[in-house]
Scaffold this active site. Structure first.
Site, PDB file in Angstrom:
ATOM      1  N   ASP A  13       0.855  -0.928   0.119  1.00 44.50           N
ATOM      2  CA  ASP A  13      -0.105   0.004   0.100  1.00 44.50           C
ATOM      3  C   ASP A  13       0.761   1.219  -0.001  1.00 44.50           C
ATOM      4  OD1 ASP A  13      -2.246   1.342  -0.167  1.00 44.50           O
ATOM      5  OD2 ASP A  13      -2.792   0.929   1.887  1.00 44.50           O
ATOM      6  N   GLY A  14       0.251   2.533  -0.559  1.00 46.99           N
ATOM      7  CA  GLY A  14       0.957   3.812  -0.509  1.00 46.99           C
ATOM      8  C   GLY A  14       0.238   4.618   0.174  1.00 46.99           C
ATOM      9  N   GLU A  53       2.342   3.345  -4.266  1.00 47.45           N
ATOM     10  CA  GLU A  53       1.590   2.086  -4.556  1.00 47.45           C
ATOM     11  C   GLU A  53       2.691   1.355  -5.449  1.00 47.45           C
ATOM     12  OE1 GLU A  53      -1.023   0.868  -3.432  1.00 47.45           O
ATOM     13  OE2 GLU A  53      -2.362   2.807  -3.007  1.00 47.45           O
ATOM     14  N   ASP A  75      -4.745  -2.616  -2.947  1.00 54.10           N
ATOM     15  CA  ASP A  75      -5.921  -1.999  -3.148  1.00 54.10           C
ATOM     16  C   ASP A  75      -5.843  -0.817  -4.336  1.00 54.10           C
ATOM     17  OD1 ASP A  75      -4.541   0.187  -1.911  1.00 54.10           O
ATOM     18  OD2 ASP A  75      -5.457   0.311  -0.071  1.00 54.10           O
ATOM     19  N   HIS A 130      -9.006  -0.160   3.364  1.00 48.58           N
ATOM     20  CA  HIS A 130      -9.856   0.344   4.370  1.00 48.58           C
ATOM     21  C   HIS A 130     -10.981  -0.631   4.750  1.00 48.58           C
ATOM     22  CE1 HIS A 130      -6.956   3.451   4.236  1.00 48.58           C
ATOM     23  NE2 HIS A 130      -7.178   3.697   2.991  1.00 48.58           N
ATOM     24  N   ASP A 140      -1.191  -0.356   4.999  1.00 40.00           N
ATOM     25  CA  ASP A 140      -1.477   1.090   5.131  1.00 40.00           C
ATOM     26  C   ASP A 140      -0.935   1.629   6.283  1.00 40.00           C
ATOM     27  OD1 ASP A 140      -3.263   3.343   4.226  1.00 40.00           O
ATOM     28  OD2 ASP A 140      -3.962   2.997   6.329  1.00 40.00           O
TER      29      ASP A 140
END
Length: 153
Positions: A13-14, A53, A75, A130, A140
């Site tokens: 994740d970024g 990302e 995501d 999320h 995250d």
């Protein structure tokens, strides 16, 4: 190639504050068959969410010491669609131009990602961000923490 039991999962994740702005990336590597888990994170001062990302996936793949069967879970539709919808193949065929003839953004990171993928058998899985998935939430949190540390928050 590795046996199916030795699949490595990379949760990536970024995060970015502003676009561009200070950003962070987080990666969780898991090998459930061997009960192994490793986390990685980092930050950049002036970047975008998409770049973070990509960096998260690149760093996860680059951390692998030998050829592996890998499932990347992210995501980021930007990344998953580039492979599953074959955008990346089209970009390469078109000399790194999009279908609308525009230069592909983040070309150097896409090229770095392809190099990091080369020794591995990689599949892609999109997950809603999320949404309570433990490893996605961990990735995250790593990304946000790295971004905050860089920004002095």
């Amino acid at each position: 190639m590795a046996v199916e039991d030795d699949v490595i999962y990379i949760y990536a994740d970024g995060a970015c504050s502003g676009n561009p702005g200070p950003g962070g990336w987080g990666t969780v590597l898991k090998c459930p068959a061997r009960s192994l888990e490793k986390t990685l994170s980092g930050a950049e001062a002036n970047t975008t969410n998409n770049r973070m990302e990509l960096r998260a996936v690149i760093e996860g793949l680059s951390a692998l010491k030998k050829p592996c069967t890998v499932t990347v879970v992210t995501d980021s539709r930007y990344i998953v669609d580039a492979f599953q919808k074959r955008w990346l193949a089209g970009w390469q065929k078109n000399g790194w131009r999009t279908a609308s003839k525009q230069p592909v953004k983040n070309i150097e990171l896409w090229q770095e990602l392809l190099k990091a993928m080369a020794p591995h058998s990689v599949s892609w899985q999109w997950i809603r961000g999320h949404n309570g998935h433990p490893e996605n939430e961990m990735a995250d949190s790593l990304a946000v923490r790295a971004r905050r540390e860089l920004a002095g928050e």
